[in-house]
Write an enzyme that holds these catalytic residues in place. Structure first.
Site, short mmCIF file in Angstrom:
data_model
loop_
_atom_site.label_atom_id
_atom_site.label_comp_id
_atom_site.label_asym_id
_atom_site.label_seq_id
_atom_site.Cartn_x
_atom_site.Cartn_y
_atom_site.Cartn_z
N ARG A 1 0.83 -1.22 0.00
CA ARG A 1 0.00 0.00 0.00
C ARG A 1 0.86 1.26 0.00
NH1 ARG A 1 -2.39 -3.52 3.48
NH2 ARG A 1 -0.87 -2.75 4.97
N ARG B 1 12.41 -1.34 7.58
CA ARG B 1 13.02 -1.64 8.87
C ARG B 1 14.52 -1.67 8.64
NH1 ARG B 1 8.90 -0.25 10.60
NH2 ARG B 1 7.47 -1.32 12.01
N GLU C 1 17.80 1.10 17.01
CA GLU C 1 17.12 2.39 17.21
C GLU C 1 16.93 2.64 18.68
OE1 GLU C 1 13.59 2.33 14.77
OE2 GLU C 1 14.73 2.07 12.95
N HIS D 1 13.12 7.46 12.67
CA HIS D 1 11.94 6.59 12.47
C HIS D 1 10.63 7.37 12.66
CE1 HIS D 1 10.47 2.15 12.62
NE2 HIS D 1 9.61 2.92 12.00
N GLY E 1 8.38 7.89 10.03
CA GLY E 1 7.53 7.67 8.85
C GLY E 1 6.08 8.07 9.05
#
Ligand code: DGY
Length: 323
Positions: free
Chosen positions: A155, A237, A266, A285, A287
């Site tokens: 998606r 990732r 992370e 991170h 997003g």
């Protein structure tokens, strides 16, 4: 009696209130990670866990004998030990759809920033290095009318492709487990084998989920195939990429630049080479990290959780745990 739920990451008040209306609910209300012993203690009689990124493995599950559902406030669910959850009959849910456009926006931010050196040149201006006569040393690479290669046409990949076609007139090639005929027809995207994608793309966007099969799928061999002028973007990732190979590719000029939202560890180690290179754009991170999207994700995740605990079928059970 209402089912017992533990929320291991702080969620907005309205989400907490919604869960509380249906469940007997407690929350870890701190941005620091919850200590393991505290979490295990809270899970002793919990039937539901709302969280993101918490490792759901046999150790945790053995401390949570009544657990029926773990609801992730994320689309990724590589924190789930799917085999162990299946064995114990624990359902897992995630939050697809609501974050697709937001993550695709960030990916384009990374593309533009790496190509036009925006983060690097922002530092340059702020450090007072901008003098008359600066010229070629500020040049970057065009995004428009170039070739974008998307690895993982899910998606979010489709949203990236849409932006590439209609915003930037890019040619789109992709590699995926299955061909996506609808996307090919709609966006003129062309399916290619991975090697061809790596050889032909100006922008390589990695969007595949992290599984045993995709761990380190981009390593030395793959970087060796890329164009010297190419830009590598990872928003999937960190462990889908061999970070040592990425550092080597950037240091040796095998690729032009990288834009990274995700890392092997992370937060990233403070002394990582990636933080010392001008041709790497790093973000922590983020997003899906906009106010609206994170709220929507928490709402979807809480609904998934409550539905399971009320004996209804939730909207977003992760594929591997369906039936
Ligand atoms: C997710 O939801 O898995 C994304 O990584 C968030 O940015």
């Amino acid at each position: 009696m209402n089912p017992k739920v533990f929320i291991a990451k702080p969620v907005p008040r309205e989400v907490f209130d919604y869960v509380s209306e249906n469940c007997d609910c407690k929350m870890w209300d701190s941005d620091d990670d919850i200590p393991k012993d505290v979490l295990f203690d809270e899970l002793r009689d919990a039937e539901g866990l709302l969280t993101s990124g918490t490792k759901i493995d046999s150790e945790l599950l053995s401390h949570a004998p009544n657990l029926k559902v773990v609801s992730n406030i994320s689309v990724g669910y590589n924190n789930f030990d799917l085999k162990e959850m299946k064995k114990r009959g624990v359902l897992g849910t995630n939050t697809p759809y609501v974050l697709d456009d937001t993550v695709a926006d960030l990916i384009f931010g990374l593309i533009l920033s790496s190509a036009r050196r925006i983060a690097e040149l922002d530092r340059y201006v702020k450090q007072g290095k901008w003098n008359k006569g600066d010229n070629e040393n500020l040049f970057g690479i065009d995004v428009h009318h170039s070739v974008i290669g998307i690895i993982g046409m899910g998606r979010i990949g489709e949203k990236v492709a849409k932006r590439a076609k209609f915003g930037f007139d890019m040619d789109i090639i992709y590699h995926n487990r299955h061909k996506k005929t609808k996307i090919e027809n709609k966006l003129g995207a062309k399916y290619v084998e991975l090697d061809e994608l790596l050889r032909k793309s100006d922008y390589i966007v990695l969007m595949t989920p992290l599984t045993k099969e995709t761990e380190h799928m981009i390593s030395y061999n793959e970087f060796n195939l890329m164009k010297k002028t190419s830009i590598f973007i990872n928003a999937s990732r960190g462990k889908t990429v061999d970070e040592a190979a990425l550092i080597d590719a950037l240091t040796c000029g095998k690729i032009f630049a990288a834009g990274l939202d995700v890392f092997t560890n992370e937060p990233i180690e403070k002394d990582s080479h990636l933080l010392k290179m001008d041709n790497v754009v790093t973000v922590p991170h983020i997003g899906s990290a906009t106010y609206r999207t994170r709220l929507d994700m928490a709402k979807v995740a809480s609904k998934n959780l409550v539905q399971v605990l009320l004996g209804k079928k939730p909207q977003n059970i992760v594929t591997e745990l369906k039936d």
